[in-house]
Design a protein around this motif. Structure first.
Motif, PDB file in Angstrom:
ATOM      1  N   GLN A  61      -0.646  -1.054  -9.517  1.00 15.54           N
ATOM      2  CA  GLN A  61      -1.121  -0.247  -8.710  1.00 15.54           C
ATOM      3  C   GLN A  61      -0.894  -0.858  -7.628  1.00 15.54           C
ATOM      4  O   GLN A  61      -0.471  -2.052  -6.450  1.00 15.54           O
TER       5      GLN A  61
ATOM      6  N   SER B  80     -11.805   9.861   0.715  1.00 20.15           N
ATOM      7  CA  SER B  80     -13.070   8.363   1.611  1.00 20.15           C
ATOM      8  C   SER B  80     -13.018   8.959   2.863  1.00 20.15           C
ATOM      9  O   SER B  80     -14.734   8.037   2.796  1.00 20.15           O
TER      10      SER B  80
ATOM     11  N   ALA C 158      -7.007  10.245  -2.673  1.00 17.82           N
ATOM     12  CA  ALA C 158      -8.735   9.036  -2.849  1.00 17.82           C
ATOM     13  C   ALA C 158      -8.460   8.694  -1.668  1.00 17.82           C
ATOM     14  O   ALA C 158     -10.378   8.820  -1.194  1.00 17.82           O
TER      15      ALA C 158
ATOM     16  N   VAL D 173      -7.771  12.381  -8.121  1.00 12.29           N
ATOM     17  CA  VAL D 173      -8.519  11.677  -8.196  1.00 12.29           C
ATOM     18  C   VAL D 173      -9.249  11.543  -6.395  1.00 12.29           C
ATOM     19  O   VAL D 173      -8.974  11.513  -5.672  1.00 12.29           O
ATOM     20  N   GLU D 174     -11.093  11.255  -6.173  1.00 13.85           N
ATOM     21  CA  GLU D 174     -11.760  11.257  -4.961  1.00 13.85           C
ATOM     22  C   GLU D 174     -12.048   9.891  -4.933  1.00 13.85           C
ATOM     23  O   GLU D 174     -11.897   9.485  -3.751  1.00 13.85           O
ATOM     24  N   GLU D 175     -11.542   8.709  -5.927  1.00 14.40           N
ATOM     25  CA  GLU D 175     -11.758   7.066  -5.392  1.00 14.40           C
ATOM     26  C   GLU D 175     -10.997   6.498  -6.405  1.00 14.40           C
ATOM     27  O   GLU D 175     -11.106   6.968  -7.167  1.00 14.40           O
ATOM     28  N   MET D 176     -10.910   5.660  -6.020  1.00 12.22           N
ATOM     29  CA  MET D 176      -9.800   4.691  -6.565  1.00 12.22           C
ATOM     30  C   MET D 176     -10.421   3.514  -7.353  1.00 12.22           C
ATOM     31  O   MET D 176     -11.280   3.209  -7.144  1.00 12.22           O
ATOM     32  N   ARG D 177     -10.569   3.425  -8.604  1.00 12.65           N
ATOM     33  CA  ARG D 177     -11.141   2.573  -9.908  1.00 12.65           C
ATOM     34  C   ARG D 177      -9.621   1.638  -9.883  1.00 12.65           C
ATOM     35  O   ARG D 177      -8.787   1.470 -10.326  1.00 12.65           O
TER      36      ARG D 177
ATOM     37  N   TYR E  49      -3.745   7.544  -4.434  1.00 14.53           N
ATOM     38  CA  TYR E  49      -3.893   7.059  -3.742  1.00 14.53           C
ATOM     39  C   TYR E  49      -4.729   7.437  -2.253  1.00 14.53           C
ATOM     40  O   TYR E  49      -5.595   7.426  -1.378  1.00 14.53           O
TER      41      TYR E  49
END
Length: 581
Positions: free
Chosen positions: A442, A460, A456, A577-581, A453
Motif C-alpha cells: 500500500q 469516504s 476510496a 473500491v469504496e473503502e480500503m481494507r 485509494y
C-alpha cells in the motif's frame, strides 16, 4: 462531452469566419489543426497549432494568422485569453465557468462521460490469447489476455462494434501430443505406470483428464491400438483443456464472444476457398525460394513449391502454402482463418500474439491485404515477456503445469484486479516485471493501490458529507453552487478531468490501453495532492464542517473525479473500491 473537441470546433469556426471576411484564403484544409494541452501547463489550458499549419498554404506569416485568430476566439465566453507564443502557436486560457460547466456535464453523463463516436460503429475483430489447447494458460498468456480484453473495452467506449475472439489451435500435431499425454494419465488411472516420454506433456493437470477418461471408458482403451483411440482421446482432452482455459479466463474477468476452431477449416473446403481467392488475383504460383538468411547454398536444397506472392503486399519474401508432399503448410489455415474474418464483414482486424511471433507479422498483414484488396487493415500487437519477482528476487511458484507458472497461480496470489492493472502498466511491446511484494503493498509506488485509494477516499468524503445532511446524488451535486469553485487547485483538477475523452480517443486510435492506466495514475496523483493541500488550507477540504452548500460544491468536484476513475477502471477490467481494507 469532449471540451477539447468543442474548443477545436470553435477554432475551426473562427477560421471559417476569417476566410469569409477575406482575412484568410478560402478552402484551406483544416484537418491537421489540433487543440491539445500545452507542453508546459504554465502556458495555459489548451494550445492550437492552427496558425502554424495554415501559414504556408495561406501564404501568410504564422503570427499574423495567430493574432487575428486570437481576437476571434476571445469573443467566446469560455475563452478568457488567447496568447501568441513563439513563431505562431496560440495558447488559450479558459474562463472558470468553462470548468464549472464541465463538472456539471460529467455529473450529468456519469459513466457515459468519455464515450466517443470515433469508431462510428465500425466492426472490429480482436483475436487474443489463442493459447494452444494443450494445458492451462501461463503468465505470458495472462498479459495477452488482459491487454486484449482491455483493448476491446477501450474500442467499445470509443464507438466501435467489437468482437472478442479466441482461435483454438486444435488442428496441428500438438493436439496429437496432448492425446498421447492424456492417454498415459488414463493408463495411470487404470493402475499402470505412466510412460511420460520426452516430448509429451508432463503436467499434473492431465491427471484429472486421465481419471475422466477412465470414468468414461473403463479399461476399454488399454488394449486398443493408438489408431483406434487417438481421435477420441484427442477430442476429449482438447475439450477438457478448453474448459480449464475458459475457467482461467473467467478468473481474470475475460469473456470471449467467439471460439473459432482451427480444425473446422480442414475438410470443409475453407482453406481451398481462401487460396482460390488469392489465385484469382494472380498471387499463387509455383516457384523456388532463395535460401533463408543464415543458410548457404550448400545447406539449402531448392525445390519447387506452391507459393503466395506476399511480396506484392509488403512482405520481404514470398511464402509457401503447400509442402513438397502436397500437404498444406501451417500458413495456409491461418490465411483461411483470416479470409473467414474478412468474409464475416469486419472493417478492422487486430491480432494479439506473443513476442515469438515477430517474424509472422509481415506475412499475415500481406495475406489480409491481399484477401481484402486493401480494404481491411490488420494490426498485430506483440506481447513481450513477463518476469516474476518477489522482493526483487526471481520468484518460482508451484509448477503443476510441469514447465511453467500458470495464470491461475498468479491470480490466486495477487487477485484479478491487481493482476489486470499491473499487466497494463507497460506498453505491450515492453518487457514487464511483476513483483508480488510490490503489487500488493500500500504505497504510491503501487499504481493499482494508488488509483483505488483515490476512489476510496472520494467515497469516504461522500459518506461524511451525507452524514452532515448533504444530498450527494449526482443530480443534486450537478445543481449545486459549483460556480463557487475558484481556487487554482480546484480548477486544476477540473482540467485533468477534461483530458479524459481526448485520452480515450488517442488510446483507441493507437490501440494502446496502457495509456488509460497511466492517465488514471496521474489523475489519482492530482487528487491525492489536492487532499494534501487541504491539510494545510482548510478551505480546500472537500468537507466544510457546518457549511452544507460549500461542501456540496466541493463534493461535486470530487465526485466528478470518481466518475472518471470508475470509467477508466471499467476499461481496464478493474473494480473501483469504496473503502480500503
Amino acid at each position: 462531452m469532449n471540451l477539447f473537441s468543442q474548443i477545436r470546433a470553435q477554432v475551426i469556426a473562427a477560421l471559417d469566419a476569417m476566410a469569409a471576411e477575406g482575412a484568410l484564403p478560402a478552402g484551406l484544409d483544416t484537418a491537421n489543426v489540433t487543440v491539445e494541452p500545452p507542453r508546459d501547463a504554465a502556458h495555459g489550458d489548451m494550445a492550437t497549432n492552427a496558425a502554424m499549419v495554415l501559414a504556408k498554404p495561406a501564404g501568410m506569416k504564422p503570427r499574423e494568422i495567430a493574432e487575428a485568430l486570437a481576437a476571434k476566439l476571445t469573443q467566446d465566453p469560455r475563452i478568457a485569453s488567447a496568447e501568441v507564443a513563439g513563431p505562431g502557436f496560440l495558447n488559450l486560457r479558459l474562463a472558470a465557468g468553462a470548468w464549472h460547466q464541465l463538472i456539471r456535464a460529467v455529473l450529468g453523463l456519469g459513466a457515459e462521460y468519455g464515450r466517443s463516436t470515433l469508431g462510428q460503429g465500425a466492426k472490429v475483430n480482436v483475436e487474443f490469447v489463442s493459447a494452444n489447447p494443450t494445458g492451462p494458460m501461463h503468465v505470458g498468456h495472462t498479459r495477452g489476455a488482459v491487454f486484449g480484453d482491455a483493448l476491446a473495452s477501450l474500442l467499445e467506449v470509443a464507438g466501435y462494434d467489437v468482437t472478442r475472439e479466441y482461435y483454438i489451435n486444435d488442428g496441428g500435431a500438438q493436439v496429437d501430443v496432448l492425446a498421447r499425454s492424456a492417454y498415459e494419465r488414463y493408463r495411470e488411472a487404470c493402475g499402470l505406470s505412466p510412460e511420460i516420454a520426452e516430448g509429451l506433456y508432463p503436467g499434473d493437470y492431465l491427471i484429472p483428464v486421465g481419471e475422466a477418461l477412465k470414468a468414461k471408458y473403463g479399461r476399454g482403451l488399454l488394449d486398443r491400438p493408438e489408431a483406434e483411440w487417438l481421435e477420441e482421446v484427442r477430442d476429449f482432452a482438447t475439450e477438457a483443456m478448453m474448459a480449464i482455459i475458459r475457467d482461467d479466463l473467467a478468473m481474470l474477468g475475460v469473456r470471449m464472444d467467439v471460439y473459432f476452431s482451427e480444425k473446422s477449416l480442414y475438410g470443409t473446403g475453407l482453406i481451398e476457398k481462401a487460396i482460390a481467392s488469392l489465385e484469382e488475383k494472380g498471387l499463387i504460383y509455383r516457384g523456388t525460394l532463395e535460401p533463408p538468411k543464415g543458410k548457404t547454398p550448400e545447406d539449402w536444397e531448392p525445390r519447387e513449391q506452391t507459393l503466395f506472392r506476399s511480396t506484392a503486399h509488403g512482405d520481404d519474401v514470398d511464402r509457401p502454402i503447400k509442402k513438397s508432399d502436397g500437404a498444406w503448410t501451417y500458413f495456409a489455415p491461418d490465411i483461411a482463418y483470416h479470409y473467414d474474418k474478412v468474409e464475416r464483414g469486419f472493417d478492422q482486424l487486430i491480432d494479439i500474439f506473443g513476442a515469438d511471433h515477430g517474424g509472422y507479422v509481415k506475412r499475415m498483414k500481406a495475406a489480409v491485404s491481399a484477401l481484402s484488396e486493401g480494404r481491411v487493415p490488420l494490426d498485430i500487437k506483440l506481447i513481450q515477456l513477463v518476469k516474476l519477482f518477489k522482493n526483487g528476487e526471481p520468484f518460482k511458484m508451484s509448477k503443476r503445469a510441469g514447465t511453467f507458472v500458470t495464470l491461475r497461480d498468479v491470480v490466486e496470489q495477487a487477485g484479478a484486479d491487481v493482476t489486470r492493472f499491473v499487466m497494463l502498466t507497460r506498453k505491450n511491446d515492453a518487457p514487464l516485471d511483476f513483483d508480488f511484494a510490490r503489487v500488493l503493498e500500500q504505497s504510491k509506488d503501487n499504481p493499482v493501490f494508488y488509483v483505488q485509494y483515490a476512489h476510496a477516499r472520494i467515497c469516504s468524503v461522500l459518506r461524511r458529507a451525507a452524514e452532515m445532511g448533504v444530498d450527494t446524488s449526482d443530480a443534486a451535486l450537478a445543481g449545486a453552487g459549483i460556480d463557487t469553485l475558484a481556487h487554482p487547485a480546484e480548477l486544476e483538477l477540473a482540467r485533468k478531468i477534461a483530458e479524459w475523452p481526448r485520452l480515450v480517443e488517442i488510446a483507441a486510435r493507437g490501440h494502446e490501453p496502457h495509456r488509460v492506466a497511466f492517465y488514471l495514475y496521474d489523475l489519482a496523483s492530482d487528487l491525492h495532492g489536492h487532499w494534501t493541500k487541504g491539510n494545510d488550507d482548510t478551505a480546500l477540504r472537500f468537507v466544510q464542517e457546518g457549511d452544507i452548500e460549500a461542501t456540496q460544491a466541493k463534493i461535486a468536484l470530487a465526485r466528478a473525479v470518481a466518475v472518471v476513475i470508475s470509467a477508466g477502471l471499467a476499461i481496464l477490467g478493474v473494480t473501483p473500491v469504496e473503502e480500503m481494507r
